[in-house]
Design a protein around this motif. Sequence first.
Motif, PDB file in Angstrom:
ATOM      1  N   PHE A  72       0.631  -1.326  -0.107  1.00 31.66           N
ATOM      2  CA  PHE A  72      -0.102   0.121  -0.054  1.00 31.66           C
ATOM      3  C   PHE A  72       0.924   1.440   0.015  1.00 31.66           C
ATOM      4  CE2 PHE A  72      -2.024   3.436   2.248  1.00 31.66           C
ATOM      5  CZ  PHE A  72      -3.273   3.547   1.465  1.00 31.66           C
ATOM      6  N   ASP A  73       0.497   2.210  -0.505  1.00 29.46           N
ATOM      7  CA  ASP A  73       1.348   3.401  -0.707  1.00 29.46           C
ATOM      8  C   ASP A  73       0.119   4.732  -0.944  1.00 29.46           C
ATOM      9  OD1 ASP A  73       3.069   5.438  -0.940  1.00 29.46           O
ATOM     10  OD2 ASP A  73       3.475   5.308  -2.979  1.00 29.46           O
ATOM     11  N   ALA A  74       0.543   5.684  -0.373  1.00 30.91           N
ATOM     12  CA  ALA A  74      -0.422   6.882  -0.317  1.00 30.91           C
ATOM     13  C   ALA A  74       0.407   8.094  -0.865  1.00 30.91           C
ATOM     14  CB  ALA A  74      -1.203   7.243   0.814  1.00 30.91           C
ATOM     15  N   GLY A  75      -0.169   9.065  -1.309  1.00 34.15           N
ATOM     16  CA  GLY A  75       0.631  10.387  -1.684  1.00 34.15           C
ATOM     17  C   GLY A  75      -0.360  11.507  -2.279  1.00 34.15           C
ATOM     18  N   LEU A  76       0.356  12.545  -2.482  1.00 31.31           N
ATOM     19  CA  LEU A  76      -0.151  13.704  -2.837  1.00 31.31           C
ATOM     20  C   LEU A  76       0.368  13.870  -4.404  1.00 31.31           C
ATOM     21  CD1 LEU A  76       0.380  16.279   0.052  1.00 31.31           C
ATOM     22  CD2 LEU A  76      -1.911  14.982  -0.792  1.00 31.31           C
ATOM     23  N   ASN A  77      -0.515  14.428  -5.324  1.00 31.08           N
ATOM     24  CA  ASN A  77      -0.179  14.669  -6.556  1.00 31.08           C
ATOM     25  C   ASN A  77      -0.414  16.043  -7.092  1.00 31.08           C
ATOM     26  OD1 ASN A  77       0.725  11.819  -7.579  1.00 31.08           O
ATOM     27  ND2 ASN A  77      -1.279  11.301  -7.356  1.00 31.08           N
ATOM     28  N   LEU A  78       0.315  16.797  -7.673  1.00 33.71           N
ATOM     29  CA  LEU A  78       0.252  18.012  -8.260  1.00 33.71           C
ATOM     30  C   LEU A  78       0.380  17.993  -9.622  1.00 33.71           C
ATOM     31  CD1 LEU A  78       2.255  19.780  -5.408  1.00 33.71           C
ATOM     32  CD2 LEU A  78      -0.197  19.553  -5.500  1.00 33.71           C
ATOM     33  N   LEU A  79      -0.466  19.004 -10.417  1.00 28.29           N
ATOM     34  CA  LEU A  79      -0.301  18.907 -11.898  1.00 28.29           C
ATOM     35  C   LEU A  79      -0.671  20.374 -12.532  1.00 28.29           C
ATOM     36  CD1 LEU A  79       0.093  17.390 -14.563  1.00 28.29           C
ATOM     37  CD2 LEU A  79      -2.348  16.794 -14.477  1.00 28.29           C
ATOM     38  N   GLY A  80       0.014  20.850 -13.296  1.00 31.15           N
ATOM     39  CA  GLY A  80      -0.373  22.057 -13.902  1.00 31.15           C
ATOM     40  C   GLY A  80      -0.021  22.019 -15.289  1.00 31.15           C
ATOM     41  N   GLY A  81      -0.633  22.724 -16.204  1.00 28.63           N
ATOM     42  CA  GLY A  81      -0.698  22.913 -17.577  1.00 28.63           C
ATOM     43  C   GLY A  81      -0.997  23.969 -18.344  1.00 28.63           C
ATOM     44  N   TYR A  82      -0.990  24.096 -19.595  1.00 23.03           N
ATOM     45  CA  TYR A  82      -1.088  25.310 -19.969  1.00 23.03           C
ATOM     46  C   TYR A  82      -1.415  24.911 -21.756  1.00 23.03           C
ATOM     47  CZ  TYR A  82      -1.209  30.017 -21.943  1.00 23.03           C
ATOM     48  OH  TYR A  82      -1.684  31.257 -22.558  1.00 23.03           O
ATOM     49  N   LYS A  83      -2.694  25.259 -22.124  1.00 20.87           N
ATOM     50  CA  LYS A  83      -3.010  25.304 -23.576  1.00 20.87           C
ATOM     51  C   LYS A  83      -2.761  26.435 -24.246  1.00 20.87           C
ATOM     52  CE  LYS A  83      -6.827  24.357 -26.612  1.00 20.87           C
ATOM     53  NZ  LYS A  83      -8.214  24.101 -26.682  1.00 20.87           N
ATOM     54  N   LEU A  84      -1.922  26.398 -25.128  1.00 24.62           N
ATOM     55  CA  LEU A  84      -1.533  27.458 -26.172  1.00 24.62           C
ATOM     56  C   LEU A  84      -2.527  27.860 -27.223  1.00 24.62           C
ATOM     57  CD1 LEU A  84       2.130  26.346 -26.936  1.00 24.62           C
ATOM     58  CD2 LEU A  84       1.209  27.895 -25.254  1.00 24.62           C
ATOM     59  N   THR A  85      -2.519  29.079 -27.734  1.00 25.19           N
ATOM     60  CA  THR A  85      -3.602  29.256 -28.770  1.00 25.19           C
ATOM     61  C   THR A  85      -3.725  28.451 -30.164  1.00 25.19           C
ATOM     62  OG1 THR A  85      -2.242  30.951 -29.753  1.00 25.19           O
ATOM     63  CG2 THR A  85      -3.682  31.821 -28.046  1.00 25.19           C
ATOM     64  N   ASN A  86      -2.527  27.893 -30.352  1.00 24.70           N
ATOM     65  CA  ASN A  86      -2.672  26.788 -31.589  1.00 24.70           C
ATOM     66  C   ASN A  86      -2.881  25.490 -31.212  1.00 24.70           C
ATOM     67  OD1 ASN A  86      -0.442  26.026 -30.066  1.00 24.70           O
ATOM     68  ND2 ASN A  86       1.190  26.493 -31.828  1.00 24.70           N
ATOM     69  N   GLY A  87      -3.380  25.222 -29.942  1.00 25.07           N
ATOM     70  CA  GLY A  87      -3.812  23.890 -29.526  1.00 25.07           C
ATOM     71  C   GLY A  87      -2.875  23.011 -28.945  1.00 25.07           C
ATOM     72  N   PHE A  88      -1.627  23.336 -28.630  1.00 26.38           N
ATOM     73  CA  PHE A  88      -0.541  22.389 -28.188  1.00 26.38           C
ATOM     74  C   PHE A  88      -0.658  22.720 -26.535  1.00 26.38           C
ATOM     75  CE2 PHE A  88       1.656  22.555 -32.196  1.00 26.38           C
ATOM     76  CZ  PHE A  88       2.224  21.314 -32.290  1.00 26.38           C
ATOM     77  N   LEU A  89      -0.512  21.614 -25.827  1.00 27.94           N
ATOM     78  CA  LEU A  89      -0.692  21.643 -24.735  1.00 27.94           C
ATOM     79  C   LEU A  89       0.594  21.182 -24.070  1.00 27.94           C
ATOM     80  CD1 LEU A  89      -3.818  19.139 -24.665  1.00 27.94           C
ATOM     81  CD2 LEU A  89      -4.046  21.669 -24.271  1.00 27.94           C
ATOM     82  N   ILE A  90       0.888  21.784 -22.764  1.00 26.41           N
ATOM     83  CA  ILE A  90       2.032  21.450 -22.006  1.00 26.41           C
ATOM     84  C   ILE A  90       1.931  21.127 -20.808  1.00 26.41           C
ATOM     85  CG2 ILE A  90       3.983  22.290 -23.659  1.00 26.41           C
ATOM     86  CD1 ILE A  90       3.970  24.698 -21.783  1.00 26.41           C
TER      87      ILE A  90
END
Length: 67
Positions: free
Chosen positions: A15-33
Amino acid sequence: MNFANSCDENGVQRFDAGLNLLGGYKLTNGFLINAGYGLGLTNIAKESFDGESVKNRVFSVGVGYQF
């Protein structure tokens, strides 16, 4: 299913437990990072090594495209 032994044959906790953080950005041309980080909160080792705990840590990056 037998939960009496909470470790596998290698001495790693099942068993394992944790915290996950995620951030992203969508550019105007449709690309995501995006970028993320996972911080393990539980000690996954059956036995301590010199008093140290063993915890999962994950860093991730991603790219994509949305139509």
